[in-house]
Write a protein that holds these residues in place. Structure first.
Motif, PDB file in Angstrom:
ATOM      1  N   GLY A  33     -34.118 -31.819 -12.730  1.00  0.00           N
ATOM      2  CA  GLY A  33     -34.209 -32.305 -11.364  1.00  0.00           C
ATOM      3  C   GLY A  33     -35.092 -33.567 -10.935  1.00  0.00           C
ATOM      4  O   GLY A  33     -36.298 -32.785 -11.393  1.00  0.00           O
ATOM      5  N   GLY A  34     -34.956 -34.403 -10.217  1.00  0.00           N
ATOM      6  CA  GLY A  34     -35.938 -35.310  -9.834  1.00  0.00           C
ATOM      7  C   GLY A  34     -36.384 -36.403 -11.194  1.00  0.00           C
ATOM      8  O   GLY A  34     -37.182 -36.907 -10.770  1.00  0.00           O
ATOM      9  N   SER A  35     -35.745 -36.517 -12.083  1.00  0.00           N
ATOM     10  CA  SER A  35     -35.991 -37.273 -13.249  1.00  0.00           C
ATOM     11  C   SER A  35     -35.484 -38.827 -13.127  1.00  0.00           C
ATOM     12  O   SER A  35     -35.788 -39.531 -13.619  1.00  0.00           O
ATOM     13  CB  SER A  35     -35.667 -36.771 -14.622  1.00  0.00           C
ATOM     14  OG  SER A  35     -34.275 -36.481 -14.462  1.00  0.00           O
ATOM     15  N   GLY A  36     -34.663 -38.772 -11.939  1.00  0.00           N
ATOM     16  CA  GLY A  36     -34.302 -40.114 -11.861  1.00  0.00           C
ATOM     17  C   GLY A  36     -32.758 -40.417 -12.323  1.00  0.00           C
ATOM     18  O   GLY A  36     -32.145 -41.281 -12.317  1.00  0.00           O
ATOM     19  N   LYS A  37     -32.258 -39.294 -12.958  1.00  0.00           N
ATOM     20  CA  LYS A  37     -30.728 -39.145 -13.563  1.00  0.00           C
ATOM     21  C   LYS A  37     -29.901 -40.014 -12.704  1.00  0.00           C
ATOM     22  O   LYS A  37     -29.027 -40.672 -13.210  1.00  0.00           O
ATOM     23  CB  LYS A  37     -30.248 -38.046 -14.020  1.00  0.00           C
ATOM     24  CG  LYS A  37     -30.809 -37.105 -14.796  1.00  0.00           C
ATOM     25  CD  LYS A  37     -30.319 -35.845 -15.495  1.00  0.00           C
ATOM     26  CE  LYS A  37     -29.955 -34.969 -14.123  1.00  0.00           C
ATOM     27  NZ  LYS A  37     -31.243 -34.220 -13.366  1.00  0.00           N
ATOM     28  N   SER A  38     -29.781 -39.461 -11.493  1.00  0.00           N
ATOM     29  CA  SER A  38     -28.227 -39.966 -10.654  1.00  0.00           C
ATOM     30  C   SER A  38     -28.753 -41.391 -10.500  1.00  0.00           C
ATOM     31  O   SER A  38     -27.760 -42.132 -10.320  1.00  0.00           O
ATOM     32  CB  SER A  38     -28.229 -39.032  -9.379  1.00  0.00           C
ATOM     33  OG  SER A  38     -29.318 -38.992  -8.559  1.00  0.00           O
ATOM     34  N   THR A  39     -29.754 -41.847 -10.225  1.00  0.00           N
ATOM     35  CA  THR A  39     -30.193 -43.136  -9.342  1.00  0.00           C
ATOM     36  C   THR A  39     -29.855 -43.941 -10.658  1.00  0.00           C
ATOM     37  O   THR A  39     -29.053 -44.944 -10.522  1.00  0.00           O
ATOM     38  CB  THR A  39     -31.753 -43.316  -9.229  1.00  0.00           C
ATOM     39  OG1 THR A  39     -32.130 -42.089  -8.187  1.00  0.00           O
ATOM     40  CG2 THR A  39     -32.045 -44.633  -8.767  1.00  0.00           C
TER      41      THR A  39
END
Ligand code: DC
Length: 217
Positions: free
Chosen positions: A9-15
């Motif tokens: 989580g928070g690694s920027g995957k969804s962006t």
């Protein structure tokens, strides 16, 4: 074409997944939202997300639908659109906990595979390259220092009116990473054939350009 993006989580995957989907004119499937939707539904029903015995009966007659509305993915469970509620911070850990139950994963993976088979898409999650689509055309593993990820999560939640201290989020993120990496069924792992992208010191534009460069090579 299927593109798998895994990572904590928070690694920027969804962006990044959203940018890729737009640039490549393909669909985007946020698989985390599906686990979040089950967690939300289970909590609403008063079930204990850590207790398989209370979750299994819910799965029997559970119907999940995933669709897009004005460019935003929607997920409903038995007709209830969970989308407005699944980004609340309390749902993050609940989703991670409920996702340890194999029957939950089996149900969602089936749906994810059906969608990926029908449509060119980029999927983000924890087990896409390793379990859901081991033959994906491209696999990426995005990561970042946990403190940076906690700060990103803090900024994101603040925009939605939730002010949670970075230290609290850091603790939660590390606990969730541990839970996602150590579960027995389809844990978060770095696939041998995935390109690892450490986004700690990268801007979104840099990450997108790097990944697009690999896909379009
Ligand atoms: O990506 P996210 O933060 O929305 O995911 C929430 C939780 O759902 C994550 O901590 C673990 C679970 N998850 C999973 O087990 N497998 C996936 N493919 C996606 C999410």
């Amino acid at each position: 074409m299927n593109i798998a993006i895994d990572g904590p989580g928070g690694s920027g995957k969804s962006t990044i997944a959203k940018i890729l989907a737009k640039e490549l004119h393909i669909a985007y499937l946020d698989t985390g939202a599906m686990y979040r939707a089950i967690a939300y539904y289970a909590l609403e029903k008063g079930a204990d997300v850590a207790d398989e015995k209370t979750i299994l009966p819910l799965l029997d007659d559970m119907n999940m639908e995933v669709w897009e509305e004005n460019g935003v993915q929607q997920v409903s469970v038995n007709g209830i659109n969970t989308t407005p509620y699944i980004r609340e911070n309390r749902i993050s850990m609940a989703a991670s906990t409920v996702s340890k139950i194999p029957a939950v994963r089996i149900k969602l993976v089936e749906l994810q595979r059906q969608i990926a088979q029908k449509t060119d898409c980029v999927l983000d999650g924890r087990d896409i390259g390793s379990y859901v689509l081991p033959n994906a055309d491209h696999k990426f593993y995005m990561t970042a220092d946990s403190r940076v990820r906690a700060q990103r999560r803090h900024d994101e939640l603040l925009k939605k009116g939730q002010d949670i201290p970075v230290e609290t989020l850091l603790e939660e993120i590390e606990k969730r990473d541990h839970q996602d990496k150590t579960r027995s069924f389809a844990p978060l792992v770095v696939c041998e054939d995935a390109v690892v992208v450490d986004t700690t010191n990268m801007t979104i534009e840099e990450v997108a350009k790097f990944i697009m460069g690999i896909i379009c090579k």
